[in-house]
Design a protein around this motif. Sequence first.
Motif, PDB file in Angstrom:
ATOM      1  N   PRO A  88       0.974  -1.117  -0.092  1.00  0.00           N
ATOM      2  CA  PRO A  88       0.136  -0.054  -0.034  1.00  0.00           C
ATOM      3  C   PRO A  88       0.832   1.164  -0.002  1.00  0.00           C
ATOM      4  O   PRO A  88       0.594   2.415  -0.858  1.00  0.00           O
ATOM      5  N   ALA A  89       1.947   1.296   0.693  1.00  0.00           N
ATOM      6  CA  ALA A  89       2.703   2.390   0.863  1.00  0.00           C
ATOM      7  C   ALA A  89       3.357   2.638  -0.309  1.00  0.00           C
ATOM      8  O   ALA A  89       3.616   4.016  -0.758  1.00  0.00           O
ATOM      9  N   TRP A  90       3.779   1.662  -1.119  1.00  0.00           N
ATOM     10  CA  TRP A  90       4.527   2.045  -2.416  1.00  0.00           C
ATOM     11  C   TRP A  90       3.464   2.395  -3.660  1.00  0.00           C
ATOM     12  O   TRP A  90       3.731   3.387  -4.128  1.00  0.00           O
ATOM     13  N   LYS A  91       2.343   1.889  -3.496  1.00  0.00           N
ATOM     14  CA  LYS A  91       1.495   2.031  -4.578  1.00  0.00           C
ATOM     15  C   LYS A  91       1.220   3.654  -4.274  1.00  0.00           C
ATOM     16  O   LYS A  91       0.784   4.097  -5.264  1.00  0.00           O
ATOM     17  N   SER A  92       0.698   4.055  -3.220  1.00  0.00           N
ATOM     18  CA  SER A  92       0.234   5.347  -2.689  1.00  0.00           C
ATOM     19  C   SER A  92       1.351   6.344  -3.074  1.00  0.00           C
ATOM     20  O   SER A  92       0.878   7.468  -3.329  1.00  0.00           O
ATOM     21  N   SER A  93       2.523   6.101  -3.164  1.00  0.00           N
ATOM     22  CA  SER A  93       3.621   7.093  -3.479  1.00  0.00           C
ATOM     23  C   SER A  93       4.003   7.306  -4.978  1.00  0.00           C
ATOM     24  O   SER A  93       4.808   7.930  -5.247  1.00  0.00           O
ATOM     25  N   ALA A  94       3.052   6.676  -5.716  1.00  0.00           N
ATOM     26  CA  ALA A  94       3.196   6.632  -7.354  1.00  0.00           C
ATOM     27  C   ALA A  94       3.445   8.250  -7.591  1.00  0.00           C
ATOM     28  O   ALA A  94       2.699   9.086  -6.951  1.00  0.00           O
ATOM     29  N   PRO A  95       4.229   8.437  -8.451  1.00  0.00           N
ATOM     30  CA  PRO A  95       4.364   9.950  -8.935  1.00  0.00           C
ATOM     31  C   PRO A  95       3.284  10.795  -9.264  1.00  0.00           C
ATOM     32  O   PRO A  95       2.447  10.108 -10.156  1.00  0.00           O
ATOM     33  N   GLN A  96       3.309  11.866  -8.799  1.00  0.00           N
ATOM     34  CA  GLN A  96       2.356  12.590  -9.258  1.00  0.00           C
ATOM     35  C   GLN A  96       2.841  13.807 -10.419  1.00  0.00           C
ATOM     36  O   GLN A  96       4.155  13.920 -10.632  1.00  0.00           O
ATOM     37  N   PRO A  97       2.094  14.467 -11.145  1.00  0.00           N
ATOM     38  CA  PRO A  97       2.522  15.542 -11.971  1.00  0.00           C
ATOM     39  C   PRO A  97       3.485  16.650 -11.378  1.00  0.00           C
ATOM     40  O   PRO A  97       3.150  16.658 -10.192  1.00  0.00           O
ATOM     41  N   LEU A  98       4.397  16.799 -12.322  1.00  0.00           N
ATOM     42  CA  LEU A  98       5.638  17.855 -11.766  1.00  0.00           C
ATOM     43  C   LEU A  98       4.960  18.977 -11.431  1.00  0.00           C
ATOM     44  O   LEU A  98       5.721  19.468 -10.630  1.00  0.00           O
ATOM     45  N   GLY A  99       4.277  19.563 -12.148  1.00  0.00           N
ATOM     46  CA  GLY A  99       3.654  21.293 -11.929  1.00  0.00           C
ATOM     47  C   GLY A  99       2.923  21.104 -10.583  1.00  0.00           C
ATOM     48  O   GLY A  99       2.395  20.403 -10.306  1.00  0.00           O
ATOM     49  N   GLY A 100       3.113  22.293  -9.898  1.00  0.00           N
ATOM     50  CA  GLY A 100       2.739  22.575  -8.527  1.00  0.00           C
ATOM     51  C   GLY A 100       3.029  21.777  -7.443  1.00  0.00           C
ATOM     52  O   GLY A 100       3.814  21.123  -7.576  1.00  0.00           O
TER      53      GLY A 100
END
Length: 206
Positions: free
Chosen positions: A194-206
């Motif tokens: 779960p902790a790995w899956k939820s840490s998946a990268p988000q968009p760079l902007g913002g």
Amino acid sequence: MKYYYHPASPNCRKVTAVIDHLGLRAEHVVVDLKEGEQLQPEFLAVNPNGRVPTLVDGNRTLWESNAIIIHLAEKTSSDLWPNDDRRLDILRWLFWEQGHLMYATGIPFYQLVIKPLFNEQPDQKRIDEAYASFGRLARVLDDQLARTTHVVGDTLSLADFALGGNFSYAPKAGLPMDEFSHIRRWLDALDEIPAWKSSAPQPLGG
């Protein structure tokens, strides 16, 4: 604890995942890399390198992602950093990740994911060189994972989080993954955490 990070960073991903996996409480402070917040005096006073991740824990300030995750595991006496002979093997893979794999995956990430955000053209020569290096290094890791469930033996460790972050942008960075079936199996298993899956990268902007 105060944790400075950006959710699009592969190096931050490993720290974010370890914090969550260990159930630690930390104030998450997003550093807007696209806007250059990492180079502002306020952040440079925390980390003069102008990079994330950075962790402030009491009177201690840590940078370098692998140093941070070791500290967190030691702080909690976690089995991710076992107090036995496996520790040296884990450390060996952490050095290998920072000294070799990170550059082979990071160059295509920068050229194909980051540069377009700033309307810059990728350098195909550098990409091709990185792919060649990646092929050699991925074979080393794939051969290791042919013998074990995780990077070090059959138990999850810091080595899995540290190395796994390098593959966060594998499709977008065009990393040639097809021939490395053991790495793909290992990454699929990581995605079940779960902790790995939820840490998946988000968009760079913002």
